[in-house]
Scaffold this motif. Structure first.
Motif, PDB file in Angstrom:
ATOM      1  N   VAL A 173      -8.773  -5.053  11.048  1.00 41.64           N
ATOM      2  CA  VAL A 173      -7.360  -4.768  11.364  1.00 41.64           C
ATOM      3  C   VAL A 173      -6.596  -6.070  11.125  1.00 41.64           C
ATOM      4  O   VAL A 173      -7.029  -7.143  11.570  1.00 41.64           O
ATOM      5  N   PHE A 174      -5.484  -5.969  10.345  1.00 40.84           N
ATOM      6  CA  PHE A 174      -4.743  -7.178   9.980  1.00 40.84           C
ATOM      7  C   PHE A 174      -3.363  -7.184  10.611  1.00 40.84           C
ATOM      8  O   PHE A 174      -2.811  -6.133  10.950  1.00 40.84           O
ATOM      9  N   GLN A 175      -2.831  -8.402  10.680  1.00 44.20           N
ATOM     10  CA  GLN A 175      -1.476  -8.562  11.211  1.00 44.20           C
ATOM     11  C   GLN A 175      -0.469  -7.734  10.408  1.00 44.20           C
ATOM     12  O   GLN A 175       0.382  -7.061  10.945  1.00 44.20           O
ATOM     13  N   SER A 176      -0.615  -7.800   9.062  1.00 44.38           N
ATOM     14  CA  SER A 176       0.375  -7.111   8.222  1.00 44.38           C
ATOM     15  C   SER A 176      -0.122  -5.720   7.808  1.00 44.38           C
ATOM     16  O   SER A 176       0.260  -5.216   6.762  1.00 44.38           O
ATOM     17  N   PHE A 177      -0.949  -5.131   8.561  1.00 42.28           N
ATOM     18  CA  PHE A 177      -1.474  -3.760   8.428  1.00 42.28           C
ATOM     19  C   PHE A 177      -2.321  -3.550   7.159  1.00 42.28           C
ATOM     20  O   PHE A 177      -3.346  -2.912   7.205  1.00 42.28           O
ATOM     21  N   ASN A 178      -1.792  -4.067   6.037  1.00 45.19           N
ATOM     22  CA  ASN A 178      -2.511  -3.918   4.765  1.00 45.19           C
ATOM     23  C   ASN A 178      -2.930  -2.488   4.459  1.00 45.19           C
ATOM     24  O   ASN A 178      -4.104  -2.192   4.219  1.00 45.19           O
ATOM     25  N   LEU A 179      -1.944  -1.623   4.499  1.00 43.61           N
ATOM     26  CA  LEU A 179      -2.198  -0.258   4.026  1.00 43.61           C
ATOM     27  C   LEU A 179      -1.760  -0.195   2.572  1.00 43.61           C
ATOM     28  O   LEU A 179      -0.841  -0.919   2.166  1.00 43.61           O
ATOM     29  N   ASN A 200       0.466  -9.055  -9.454  1.00 42.16           N
ATOM     30  CA  ASN A 200       1.115  -9.209  -8.167  1.00 42.16           C
ATOM     31  C   ASN A 200       1.345  -7.853  -7.497  1.00 42.16           C
ATOM     32  O   ASN A 200       1.218  -7.702  -6.287  1.00 42.16           O
ATOM     33  N   LEU A 201       1.662  -6.856  -8.393  1.00 43.47           N
ATOM     34  CA  LEU A 201       2.000  -5.541  -7.883  1.00 43.47           C
ATOM     35  C   LEU A 201       0.791  -4.825  -7.272  1.00 43.47           C
ATOM     36  O   LEU A 201       0.952  -3.871  -6.538  1.00 43.47           O
ATOM     37  N   ARG A 202      -0.397  -5.290  -7.642  1.00 40.37           N
ATOM     38  CA  ARG A 202      -1.600  -4.594  -7.176  1.00 40.37           C
ATOM     39  C   ARG A 202      -2.407  -5.412  -6.183  1.00 40.37           C
ATOM     40  O   ARG A 202      -3.495  -4.998  -5.783  1.00 40.37           O
ATOM     41  N   LYS A 203      -1.911  -6.619  -5.833  1.00 47.30           N
ATOM     42  CA  LYS A 203      -2.774  -7.530  -5.078  1.00 47.30           C
ATOM     43  C   LYS A 203      -3.219  -6.948  -3.738  1.00 47.30           C
ATOM     44  O   LYS A 203      -4.373  -7.094  -3.346  1.00 47.30           O
ATOM     45  N   LYS A 204      -2.285  -6.279  -3.044  1.00 46.38           N
ATOM     46  CA  LYS A 204      -2.651  -5.783  -1.726  1.00 46.38           C
ATOM     47  C   LYS A 204      -3.720  -4.700  -1.844  1.00 46.38           C
ATOM     48  O   LYS A 204      -4.699  -4.703  -1.110  1.00 46.38           O
ATOM     49  N   GLU A 205      -3.512  -3.846  -2.808  1.00 42.99           N
ATOM     50  CA  GLU A 205      -4.479  -2.765  -3.003  1.00 42.99           C
ATOM     51  C   GLU A 205      -5.873  -3.327  -3.279  1.00 42.99           C
ATOM     52  O   GLU A 205      -6.858  -2.873  -2.708  1.00 42.99           O
ATOM     53  N   ILE A 206      -5.908  -4.344  -4.153  1.00 38.58           N
ATOM     54  CA  ILE A 206      -7.204  -4.929  -4.506  1.00 38.58           C
ATOM     55  C   ILE A 206      -7.860  -5.515  -3.253  1.00 38.58           C
ATOM     56  O   ILE A 206      -9.041  -5.291  -2.974  1.00 38.58           O
ATOM     57  N   GLY A 207      -7.042  -6.259  -2.506  1.00 43.64           N
ATOM     58  CA  GLY A 207      -7.558  -6.895  -1.298  1.00 43.64           C
ATOM     59  C   GLY A 207      -8.100  -5.863  -0.330  1.00 43.64           C
ATOM     60  O   GLY A 207      -9.241  -5.982   0.138  1.00 43.64           O
ATOM     61  N   VAL A 208      -7.309  -4.827  -0.070  1.00 42.12           N
ATOM     62  CA  VAL A 208      -7.726  -3.820   0.906  1.00 42.12           C
ATOM     63  C   VAL A 208      -8.994  -3.119   0.443  1.00 42.12           C
ATOM     64  O   VAL A 208      -9.943  -2.936   1.205  1.00 42.12           O
TER      65      VAL A 208
END
Lengths: 229, 788
Positions: A88-94, B306-314
Motif C-alpha cells: 500500500v503506497f502513499q500515492s495509492f498507485n492505482l 513517462n506516460l506509462r511509468k506508474k503502470e509499469i511500477g505497479v
C-alpha cells in the motif's frame, strides 16, 4: 518472518557514494504490526523497498519467511513478491487506465489464478472494503480515501503473508487517514503481518512496535507498552 | 491476462490520442510507402514470370570481342536453334523466332492496322513460352504456310462481330494468312508478347534471301533463338559447353555463344545493369522509409515512457516479471504495427490509382491473389513489429519499480545517457541525408540523360515510314516537293536511324589480319542524312554528289576511328576494301545514353534504301502539326497505294531505360520528401518530450541569468552535433553509392550537391526542433519551476 543481518544499501554514482542503509538488523515476527519512523532521507523507503523485495541490498543478509533472499534475481524476487507481499503506497498507485475491479484483480492475474476463483476473490475483498458499488469506476472518479481503500483491497486480494504500507495516510485527510488505519488494524487483528512507514507518531501508535531510523541506522525500537510509558 | 493487456492497450490509445495518432500514422505512412514502392519493384522484377517454364527459359545470344570491346548480339542465325537442340541433350526445346517489322494486316479496307509485335514461329515456340489457346490446335496451328495465330484482342479488332477462327487476314505483299489459332493475350509485363505468330513455313515462301537456313550462316544476326534447359541443368555449366560451339561452323569465328536467362532480359536489355540497379535503389528507398518510421516509433515510445511509468511500477510491484512486461509491450508494438498495416493497406489502395499515374503502370492490387505480396506483408509486419517493439519493450520493462513508485524517476537499468536514442536520431539523419544526396544524383542523372549531347539534334525531326510500296531510292523528286514548304528545312532517307533500329555486322579493315574482325554498327544513308540530323563531320568530308565514287565511300564515327587505331583514317579501306573512308563523324548515340557509343560506319547506298527505308524530315518548330499534315499529303501523292506513318522523332526516342529512370526520379523525389517528413515528425516529438523533461533546468538557468541564445544552443547543440556526425558519414556513403551505379555516362556529384543536401536537412532538423525549443526558452521560469 523477516530477519535482516547487517543489511546495507549503498547508492553509487560516478563520483559519489551514498550510504542509505548501514548495518540494519531487525526481526519481525508473524502477526506483528510494526511502524517505521524517522526523518526524511533516513532510509525508511529504502528499507521498505528491500523488505518488499523491490530492490536488493548492497550487503548483509535478508531472510524472508526462512529464505535468504538478498542475492535473489529480479525474476526470483518478482515470484516471491507476488505470492507473499501486499503493498500500500502513499500515492495509492492505482493504474488509471484500469477499473477498480481490474486494478484489484491484477495481482491474481500474475498469480495465474483461474478466472472463476479470481472473480470470487476480487468480489469478496471489494465487499469487505465496501467499494463493490464502485467496481466499474476508474480511479480518478474516486475520492482519495476510496482510492486508498482500493489500494488496500489490491494488497489483500491474494491473501499475502505480509502487507507493507509506505506512508498509507500521507495523501489523506485525517478522517480518511483514520479510516485506513482502522482497516490496517483490523487486518492485523485478523492475523496479517503489517509493516508501515509513517511520519505520524499518532498513526505509528497503531503498531505494536515502532522502529526509529536515523541516517540509515536503527536507533531505537519501542514496543507498544514501552512506547506508551 | 491477455484480456487485461488488450484492455489497457486500447484505453491507453484513447487516453493519449495525439501520441497514439502520431505513432500509428507515422508507421502507417511508412508502411504505405513501402507497399507502393515494393508493388512497383515487384512488378518490374516479375516480368515474364507468367511463363510456366520461366526459370528454365533462356535466350541464346552471342558476344564478340571487337578490338578489346565486347559487344553483345541478341540475334542469331536461323540454324542455331536446331543445332543446339541436336547436339546438347541438356536442351529440352529450342525455338527460332523471326521478328516481323512494320507489318500491315487487314480484314477489310477499313480494318487495316500496323501491327507492332509479330513473329515467324513454329510449334517449338509453344513448347517454350506459355500460350493459352482459346481456339485452334497447339500442335498444328503453325504447321502449314500462310497460317497465323492471333491474340483475342487482335481477333476482336479485325473481326469484331464474328469468330475470327478460320478467317483470312491480308498482309503486305498480298500475303493471305488464315487464322488457325486464337490465343489469350500475354500479360503486359512480358518481353515476349506477340500479337500474332505467322507459321515459319511462310517465311520460306516469302523471304528473298534463300540461304538463311544454311549452317554457314549460323552466326548471322537476324533471328531470336530461345531454349529451355531440362530441369536441374545449370546455366553456367551449359555456357561452358556453348562457349566455343560456333567455332564448329564458322572459320575464324569471333563470337561466343551463351545463354541469357529470361528472368534477366527485361532489366538488363543491353547488358548494362543500370535499370536493375535503379530498382534495387528504389527497393532500398522503401526499406529505409520503413526503418525511419520504426525508429520514430522507438523514439516516441521510449520518450513518452513517462506516460506509462506508474503502470509499469505497479505491475512490477504486484508481481509482473520483466519478461511478462517485455512481452506485454512487445505485443502492444505488434498491435500498433497491425493497426498501422491495416490502415496502410487502405491508404495504399486509395493512393494506388495516383501512384499508377506516376509509375506509368497498371499495378494490380489483388492482395489475396499475390502470394509474394502476402509474404512481403508478413515480412514487413514482423520486421516493423520487431524493430519498433524490441527496444521500447526492453526499455520500458527495465525500470526499477522501487524508484518509479516512490519518486516517479526514470532509471532504466541500461540507459547510458540515452546513447541508443541519440544513435537512432543520428541514423535517421544519416538515412535522410543519403536519400537527399541520392535524389539529387538521380535528378541530375536523368537530366544528363535527357540533355546529353546525342551527337545530333533530336528536336524537330519527323520520321516517316512507307508501307506497301517501294521508293525509288534517290528520293530527290519527293524531297523537292517537301522543301517547297517553308517549314521544312531538310529531308533524308536512310536504312536505320539512331534509337529506332540498328544493324550490325562483322568486317575486316585495312591492316587487319586474316582472322581479325570488328563488330560494327552500320547505316546506309542518303546524301542529306548528316545535314538533316545535324551531325558533325570532324575530319574529312561528308558524302557529296560532286564525287561520283562516293558509292564506294564511307564515313566512320570517332569510336571506330579510335578502335581501328589509324592516325589518319582518310583514304583507308574497310570491309574487304569495299569502302574508302572519306570522313569522320562526331560520335553519336545509337542506343540508350547509358550505353557506350559503338563503332559505326555509314555508307551511301541509295539502292538499298528502296525497300523499308526511313524518311527523316527536319522541320521548323512553328506550326509543326500543319507541317506534318503537309508531309503526309506529299508522301501520299508519291505513294498513293502505301500506308504512310509519320511520327515526331522525340516521341519514339529511347523509351525503355530512360522511361524507368524517369519513374525512379519521380519516386525518389516524392518519397524522399516523405522520408524527411517522417524523420522531422519523429524529431519534433522527441524534442517535445526532451524539452518537457528539461523544463525545470531551463527555468533554473533563466533565473540564474542565461540568455535566450545560450538556451537555444543548449537545447539544439546536441542535435547539431549528432547531425554533423551523420553528415560526415552520409557524404562519403553518397559518393560511394553514386560510383556504384552502372552505366557508361554518369553524373558526377559536385560540392554544391552535397552542400544543398546538408543544408536542406539541417534546416529541416532545426525547423523541427525550433517550435518546442522556443516554447521552452520563452516560458516564464516561475511557471516552469512551479510546474516542476
Amino acid at each position: 518472518m523477516i530477519r535482516t543481518n547487517n543489511l546495507t544499501k549503498i547508492y553509487r554514482t560516478e563520483e559519489v557514494e551514498t550510504t542509505a542503509l548501514g548495518s540494519v538488523n531487525i526481526e519481525i515476527n508473524e502477526g506483528e504490526f510494526v511502524s517505521i519512523m524517522g526523518p526524511s532521507g533516513c532510509g525508511k523507503s529504502t528499507l521498505m523497498n528491500i523488505l518488499g523485495l523491490l530492490d536488493n541490498p548492497s550487503g548483509g543478509e535478508y531472510h524472508f519467511i526462512g529464505t535468504e533472499v538478498s542475492k535473489f534475481t529480479e525474476r526470483q524476487r518478482a515470484h516471491m513478491r507476488k505470492e507473499n507481499i501486499g503493498f500500500v503506497f502513499q500515492s495509492f498507485n492505482l493504474i488509471d487506465e484500469l477499473t477498480i475491479y481490474e486494478n484489484v484483480e491484477l495481482p491474481l492475474l500474475y498469480l495465474k489464478t483461474p478466472s472463476s476463483e479470481r472473480k470470487q476473490m476480487v468480489e469478496k475483498v471489494l465487499e469487505h472494503m465496501q467499494i463493490m458499488h464502485r467496481r466499474n469506476h476508474f480511479p480518478q472518479q474516486l475520492s482519495g480515501g476510496q482510492q486508498q481503500r482500493v489500494a488496500v483491497a489490491r494488497a489483500l486480494v491474494a491473501n499475502p503473508k505480509i502487507i507493507l504500507a509506505d506512508e498509507p495516510t500521507g495523501n489523506l485527510d485525517s478522517s480518511h487517514g483514520d479510516e485506513v488505519m482502522k482497516m490496517l488494524t483490523d487486518l492485523n487483528e485478523a492475523g496479517t503481518t503489517i509493516v508501515m512507514v509513517t511520519h505520524s507518531p499518532t498513526y505509528a501508535e497503531y503498531g505494536n512496535r515502532v522502529i526509529h531510523l536515523f541516517d540509515g541506522q536503527v536507533v531505537t525500537e519501542n514496543y507498544k507498552e514501552k512506547f506508551h510509558v | 491476462m491477455l484480456k487485461n493487456t488488450i484492455k489497457i492497450f486500447f484505453r491507453n490509445l484513447i487516453k493519449h490520442p495525439g501520441n497514439s495518432l502520431s505513432n500509428i500514422l507515422g508507421l502507417s505512412v511508412g508502411i504505405t510507402t513501402c507497399i507502393l514502392i515494393l508493388l512497383f519493384v515487384q512488378y518490374e522484377f516479375n516480368w515474364n514470370t507468367d511463363n510456366e517454364k520461366y526459370d528454365r527459359i533462356y535466350r541464346l545470344q552471342s558476344m564478340s570481342d571487337t578490338k578489346g570491346a565486347w559487344q553483345v548480339d541478341t540475334q542469331t542465325g536461323f540454324a542455331l536453334a536446331s543445332e543446339v537442340k541436336d547436339k546438347f541433350p541438356e536442351i529440352e526445346d529450342a525455338a527460332v523466332l523471326g521478328e516481323i517489322w512494320g507489318e500491315y494486316l487487314s480484314s477489310s479496307e477499313e480494318k487495316t492496322f500496323n501491327e507492332g509485335s509479330g513473329y515467324y514461329a513454329d510449334k517449338n515456340a509453344f513448347k517454350i513460352f506459355s500460350f493459352n489457346f482459346v481456339q485452334g490446335n497447339i500442335n498444328d496451328a503453325l504447321s502449314e504456310p500462310y497460317c497465323v495465330v492471333i491474340t483475342e484482342t487482335m481477333a476482336k479488332k479485325y473481326f469484331p462481330n464474328e469468330n475470327a477462327y478460320g478467317k483470312n487476314l491480308k498482309a503486305t505483299k498480298n500475303k493471305i494468312l488464315k487464322v488457325t489459332g486464337i490465343i489469350k493475350d500475354f500479360p503486359v509485363n512480358s518481353d515476349f508478347r506477340p500479337d500474332y505468330l505467322v507459321s515459319m513455313k511462310t517465311l520460306f515462301e516469302v523471304t528473298e534471301w534463300k540461304d538463311f537456313y544454311k549452317l554457314e550462316n549460323i552466326t548471322a544476326s537476324i533471328y531470336r533463338t530461345f531454349v529451355t534447359l531440362k530441369p536441374n541443368i545449370l546455366k553456367d555449366e551449359m555456357n561452358d559447353k556453348l562457349k566455343n560451339f560456333l567455332d564448329n561452323y564458322v572459320s575464324n569465328n569471333q563470337k561466343t555463344c551463351y545463354l541469357k536467362p529470361l528472368s534477366e532480359i527485361h532489366l538488363t536489355a543491353g547488358e548494362h545493369k543500370d535499370a536493375e540497379f535503379a530498382l534495387y535503389a528504389t527497393a532500398s528507398l522503401a526499406f529505409f522509409i520503413l526503418i525511419l518510421s520504426c525508429i520514430n516509433f522507438i523514439n516516441l515510445s521510449t520518450a513518452s515512457s513517462n506516460l506509462r511509468k506508474k503502470e509499469i511500477g505497479v505491475r512490477k510491484v504486484v508481481g509482473a516479471s520483466r519478461k511478462t512486461l517485455f512481452l506485454q509491450f512487445l505485443s502492444e508494438s505488434f498491435a500498433i504495427t497491425f493497426i498501422s498495416m491495416v490502415l496502410a493497406l487502405l491508404f495504399a489502395e486509395l493512393i494506388l490509382p495516383y501512384f499508377n499515374t506516376i509509375v506509368q503502370r497498371q499495378l494490380p492490387f489483388n492482395f489475396f491473389m499475390n502470394t509474394q505480396f502476402i509474404l512481403l506483408m508478413a515480412a514487413i509486419f514482423v520486421v516493423a513489429g520487431v524493430l519498433s517493439g524490441i527496444y521500447p519493450a526492453a526499455y520500458l520493462s527495465s525500470f526499477r519499480p522501487a524508484e518509479i513508485i516512490k519518486s516517479g524517476v526514470f532509471n532504466p537499468v541500461k540507459n547510458k545517457k540515452g546513447f541508443l536514442r541519440k544513435s537512432l536520431v543520428g541514423f535517421q539523419f544519416f538515412v535522410s541525408l543519403l536519400l537527399i544526396i541520392t535524389t539529387i544524383y538521380v535528378i541530375k542523372q536523368v537530366s544528363l540523360m535527357n540533355n546529353k549531347d546525342l551527337g545530333f539534334d533530336k528536336k524537330n525531326l519527323v520520321i516517316v515510314k512507307v508501307f506497301g510500296e517501294k521508293s525509288d531510292g534517290n528520293f530527290s523528286a519527293l524531297k523537292n516537293e517537301l522543301v517547297k514548304n517553308n517549314n521544312i528545312i531538310d529531308a533524308s532517307l536512310s536504312s536505320t536511324a539512331p534509337f529506332i533500329s540498328n544493324w550490325g555486322r562483322e568486317i575486316n579493315w585495312e591492316g587487319s589480319t586474316a582472322s581479325e574482325k570488328m563488330n560494327i554498327m552500320y547505316n546506309n544513308i542518303g546524301y542529306d542524312f548528316i545535314d538533316t540530323y545535324k551531325m558533325e563531320i570532324v575530319k574529312g568530308r561528308n558524302f557529296s554528289r560532286e564525287f561520283s565514287t562516293d558509292d564506294k565511300a564511307c564515313l566512320i564515327n570517332e569510336t571506330a576511328w579510335k578502335q581501328l587505331g589509324w592516325d589518319d583514317p582518310i583514304g583507308r579501306k574497310l570491309d574487304s576494301s569495299k569502302y574508302t573512308v572519306v570522313g569522320v563523324v562526331k560520335d553519336f548515340h545509337q542506343f540508350s545514353v547509358h550505353s557506350l557509343i559503338p563503332p559505326f560506319y555509314l555508307t551511301l547506298n541509295p539502292e538499298k534504301l528502296a525497300d523499308n527505308g526511313l524518311y527523316s524530315i527536319r522541320i521548323k518548330p512553328e506550326n509543326a502539326e500543319e507541317t506534318i499534315k503537309y508531309v503526309r499529303a506529299q508522301f501520299k501523292s508519291f505513294f498513293p497505294n502505301a500506308i504512310i506513318e509519320a511520327s515526331i522523332y522525340e516521341s519514339i526516342l529511347d523509351v525503355g531505360t530512360r522511361d524507368l529512370w524517369t519513374i525512379v526520379e519521380k519516386l525518389f523525389s516524392i518519397f524522399t520528401v516523405i522520408a524527411i517528413l517522417i524523420a522531422a515528425n519523429g524529431l519534433f516529438g522527441l524534442v517535445s518530450f526532451s524539452t518537457q523533461r528539461r523544463t525545470k533546468e531551463i527555468g533554473i538557468r533563466k533565473v540564474l541569468g542565461a540568455n535566450s541564445g545560450k538556451l537555444y544552443w543548449m537545447m539544439s547543440s546536441e542535435i547539431v552535433v549528432i547531425f554533423v556526425l551523420a553528415a560526415v558519414l552520409a557524404i562519403p556513403s553518397g559518393y560511394y553509392q553514386s560510383q556504384m551505379i552502372p552505366g557508361a555516362y554518369k553524373y558526377q556529384l559536385q560540392f554544391i550537391d552535397y552542400f544543398l543536401s546538408v543544408g536542406l536537412m539541417l534546416i529541416t532538423a532545426l525547423a523541427a526542433t525550433t517550435y518546442h525549443t522556443t516554447k521552452a526558452v520563452y516560458t516564464n521560469p516561475v511557471k516552469s519551476l512551479r510546474y516542476e
